[in-house]
Design a protein around this motif. Structure first.
Motif: not given
Lengths: 84, 84
Positions: A63-72
């Motif tokens: 959840i955390v990793a892909n949430g931030i990845s999506l923003v980047l």
């Protein structure tokens, strides 16, 4: 936190943080010719689905990793569309 | 296969397949100046750890997706090192 959740967090941190130097480089160069637009779009959709997968299976690192990845990746996509 | 495993497989297919147009583009252009080397290295290590995470938690979509991703990212890294 158990060991494997920790491995997941380190993995997520790396595959997420990886996009930071890319965003910085693209921002500085104002050039993204060598980066595939198709790659960015497919990746953005994929990361969104990983996020759903993480929420559904209650896997916090995903959840955390892909949430931030999506923003980047969306920032990178913005730069790509601005400076093709 | 249950729905969420399917979502995971689609997510994994997308974030994995995303690197195919990038590899093709880099191979054709013989130019990777706009792609960050730091990004590729961090990503390769991260994907390797995701693979370990997948094996450990017995999450098939994570194993398959990150196994293939690792191969593609290593090819891209090879192209990057060859044509900086």
């Amino acid at each position: 936190m158990d060991t494997i959740t920790m491995v997941g967090f380190i993995a997520g941190t790396l595959t997420t943080v990886a996009y930071v130097p890319q965003v910085i480089r693209s921002w500085k160069l104002k050039e993204t010719k060598d980066i595939s637009l198709t790659m960015l779009v497919l990746y953005a959709v994929g990361v969104s689905l990983w996020f759903v997968y993480g929420v559904w299976t209650n896997a916090l690192p995903i959840i955390v990793a892909n949430g931030i990845s999506l923003v980047l990746i969306l920032v990178l996509l913005g730069i790509k569309l601005r400076y093709r």
